[in-house]
Design a protein around this motif. Structure first.
Motif, PDB file in Angstrom:
ATOM      1  N   LEU A  38      22.365  51.197  89.304  1.00  0.00           N
ATOM      2  CA  LEU A  38      20.961  51.165  89.708  1.00  0.00           C
ATOM      3  C   LEU A  38      20.144  52.015  88.744  1.00  0.00           C
ATOM      4  O   LEU A  38      20.413  53.209  88.563  1.00  0.00           O
ATOM      5  N   LEU A  39      19.154  51.391  88.128  1.00  0.00           N
ATOM      6  CA  LEU A  39      18.361  52.041  87.086  1.00  0.00           C
ATOM      7  C   LEU A  39      16.964  52.350  87.591  1.00  0.00           C
ATOM      8  O   LEU A  39      16.339  51.533  88.279  1.00  0.00           O
ATOM      9  N   LEU A  40      16.459  53.532  87.248  1.00  0.00           N
ATOM     10  CA  LEU A  40      15.095  53.946  87.578  1.00  0.00           C
ATOM     11  C   LEU A  40      14.240  53.891  86.322  1.00  0.00           C
ATOM     12  O   LEU A  40      14.587  54.492  85.295  1.00  0.00           O
ATOM     13  N   LEU A  41      13.127  53.176  86.415  1.00  0.00           N
ATOM     14  CA  LEU A  41      12.181  53.094  85.301  1.00  0.00           C
ATOM     15  C   LEU A  41      10.813  53.537  85.787  1.00  0.00           C
ATOM     16  O   LEU A  41      10.258  52.958  86.727  1.00  0.00           O
TER      17      LEU A  41
ATOM     18  N   LEU B  78      12.071  49.153 100.235  1.00  0.00           N
ATOM     19  CA  LEU B  78      12.951  50.322 100.362  1.00  0.00           C
ATOM     20  C   LEU B  78      13.725  50.250 101.669  1.00  0.00           C
ATOM     21  O   LEU B  78      13.133  50.248 102.747  1.00  0.00           O
ATOM     22  N   PRO B  79      15.056  50.205 101.609  1.00  0.00           N
ATOM     23  CA  PRO B  79      15.854  50.148 102.841  1.00  0.00           C
ATOM     24  C   PRO B  79      15.905  51.503 103.537  1.00  0.00           C
ATOM     25  O   PRO B  79      15.666  52.544 102.910  1.00  0.00           O
ATOM     26  N   ASP B  80      16.229  51.488 104.840  1.00  0.00           N
ATOM     27  CA  ASP B  80      16.348  52.742 105.587  1.00  0.00           C
ATOM     28  C   ASP B  80      17.397  53.649 104.970  1.00  0.00           C
ATOM     29  O   ASP B  80      17.309  54.879 105.067  1.00  0.00           O
ATOM     30  N   GLY B  81      18.407  53.048 104.326  1.00  0.00           N
ATOM     31  CA  GLY B  81      19.457  53.846 103.697  1.00  0.00           C
ATOM     32  C   GLY B  81      19.051  54.490 102.392  1.00  0.00           C
ATOM     33  O   GLY B  81      19.805  55.280 101.823  1.00  0.00           O
ATOM     34  N   GLY B  82      17.852  54.155 101.896  1.00  0.00           N
ATOM     35  CA  GLY B  82      17.335  54.775 100.687  1.00  0.00           C
ATOM     36  C   GLY B  82      17.862  54.170  99.400  1.00  0.00           C
ATOM     37  O   GLY B  82      18.605  53.191  99.400  1.00  0.00           O
ATOM     38  N   VAL B  83      17.460  54.771  98.289  1.00  0.00           N
ATOM     39  CA  VAL B  83      17.913  54.347  96.960  1.00  0.00           C
ATOM     40  C   VAL B  83      18.413  55.572  96.199  1.00  0.00           C
ATOM     41  O   VAL B  83      17.800  56.635  96.246  1.00  0.00           O
ATOM     42  N   ARG B  84      19.534  55.392  95.514  1.00  0.00           N
ATOM     43  CA  ARG B  84      20.145  56.486  94.742  1.00  0.00           C
ATOM     44  C   ARG B  84      20.438  55.957  93.346  1.00  0.00           C
ATOM     45  O   ARG B  84      21.543  55.460  93.077  1.00  0.00           O
TER      46      ARG B  84
ATOM     47  N   ILE C  35      15.313  43.337  90.462  1.00  0.00           N
ATOM     48  CA  ILE C  35      14.501  44.346  91.142  1.00  0.00           C
ATOM     49  C   ILE C  35      15.085  44.674  92.511  1.00  0.00           C
ATOM     50  O   ILE C  35      15.326  43.780  93.319  1.00  0.00           O
ATOM     51  N   ALA C  36      15.309  45.977  92.733  1.00  0.00           N
ATOM     52  CA  ALA C  36      15.740  46.459  94.044  1.00  0.00           C
ATOM     53  C   ALA C  36      14.522  46.824  94.884  1.00  0.00           C
ATOM     54  O   ALA C  36      14.399  46.403  96.028  1.00  0.00           O
ATOM     55  N   CYS C  37      13.631  47.622  94.302  1.00  0.00           N
ATOM     56  CA  CYS C  37      12.371  47.946  94.968  1.00  0.00           C
ATOM     57  C   CYS C  37      11.405  48.553  93.954  1.00  0.00           C
ATOM     58  O   CYS C  37      11.808  48.992  92.872  1.00  0.00           O
ATOM     59  N   ARG C  38      10.148  48.558  94.334  1.00  0.00           N
ATOM     60  CA  ARG C  38       9.086  49.137  93.500  1.00  0.00           C
ATOM     61  C   ARG C  38       8.276  50.071  94.383  1.00  0.00           C
ATOM     62  O   ARG C  38       7.732  49.663  95.400  1.00  0.00           O
ATOM     63  N   ILE C  39       8.215  51.355  94.006  1.00  0.00           N
ATOM     64  CA  ILE C  39       7.495  52.350  94.788  1.00  0.00           C
ATOM     65  C   ILE C  39       6.549  53.098  93.860  1.00  0.00           C
ATOM     66  O   ILE C  39       6.999  53.789  92.939  1.00  0.00           O
ATOM     67  N   GLY C  40       5.258  52.970  94.092  1.00  0.00           N
ATOM     68  CA  GLY C  40       4.301  53.623  93.207  1.00  0.00           C
ATOM     69  C   GLY C  40       4.488  53.126  91.785  1.00  0.00           C
ATOM     70  O   GLY C  40       4.486  51.921  91.523  1.00  0.00           O
TER      71      GLY C  40
END
Length: 203
Positions: A163-166, A123-129, A147-152
Motif C-alpha cells: 500500500l503506497l501513500l502519495l 476509508l474502512p473502519d479498520g483504517g489504512v496502514r 486506488i484504495a482511498c483518497r483523503i484530503g
C-alpha cells in the motif's frame, strides 16, 4: 471581516488526532471539511464572519480545542480511525459543552447531527496502514496502482510493492501521462514506520 456571507463554526473529528474547531463559509458546504480530511464533523453555529471568529476563539480558550492538526497526526490516526458511532458520540459531547458557554452575539447555535465523511474517502473502519510513501518525483517516474482511498491531498494506492501513500501536492507542475497496466512503481519511495504505542504503567 465585512464579508456579508454567513459563516459556520464546525467541529472536525480526526480520530485519535483529536477534534479541532474551524470556520467556513456556509455556501461551501462540506468542501472545507473534505479538503482537510476530517473523518466526521458537526456544525455548532452560524452567523457573521466576525462572530464566527470570536466563537472559534472562545472554543479554543474555553475547551482547549485546536484550530489545526498536523498532517502527520492525521495520517497516524487513519491507521485506527474508530467507528462512526464513536466519533459521533465525541462530537455530540463536545458540542454540548460548547453550547453551554456564553455565546457571542450574531452567532446562532445549531443542533446539527454529526456527519461521517469516511464513505466519501473510501476509508474502512479498520483504517489504512501504508507500507511505503513517495518521497520525490523526477521526470519519467511511474506511480501505478489501484486506488484504495483518497483523503484530503493524500492518495492511497494498492501496488505490487504494498500500500503506497502519495501526497498529491507533489504532482504540482508535472505533466502526467497514463502508465501501462501493471507497470511497476519507479518513483523514489521510503518505508512507512508504524511504531506501536503502549501505555506506561502508573506505578
Amino acid at each position: 471581516m465585512d464579508d456579508p456571507r454567513p459563516f459556520l463554526v464546525y467541529l472536525a473529528h480526526h480520530g485519535t488526532a483529536g477534534i479541532k474547531v474551524g470556520i467556513t463559509a456556509e455556501e461551501r458546504g462540506a468542501v472545507r471539511l473534505l479538503e482537510q480530511g476530517a473523518l466526521s464533523s458537526l456544525v455548532v453555529s452560524a452567523g457573521t464572519l466576525a462572530s464566527a471568529r470570536r466563537t472559534e476563539h472562545l472554543l479554543h480558550a474555553a475547551l482547549g480545542l485546536p484550530d489545526r492538526i498536523t498532517t502527520s497526526r492525521k495520517r497516524t490516526a487513519r491507521r485506527d480511525p474508530g467507528t462512526p458511532g464513536q466519533r459521533a458520540d465525541e462530537l455530540t459531547a463536545t458540542a454540548e459543552s460548547a453550547h453551554a458557554l456564553a455565546w457571542p452575539e450574531a452567532q446562532e447555535r445549531r443542533q446539527a447531527q454529526p456527519v461521517d465523511h469516511t464513505p466519501t474517502y473510501g476509508l474502512p473502519d479498520g483504517g489504512v496502514r501504508p507500507d511505503i510513501e513517495v518521497t520525490a518525483l523526477a521526470a519519467g517516474c511511474v506511480i501505478s496502482g489501484r486506488i484504495a482511498c483518497r483523503i484530503g491531498t493524500d492518495l492511497y494506492l494498492h501496488t505490487s510493492a504494498g500500500l503506497l501513500l502519495l501526497d498529491t501536492r507533489q504532482l504540482t507542475g508535472w505533466a502526467l501521462a497514463p502508465a501501462p497496466p501493471g507497470a511497476p512503481v519507479t518513483a523514489p519511495v521510503a518505508a512507512v514506520n508504524h511504531p506501536e504505542t503502549t501505555q506506561d504503567a502508573l506505578f
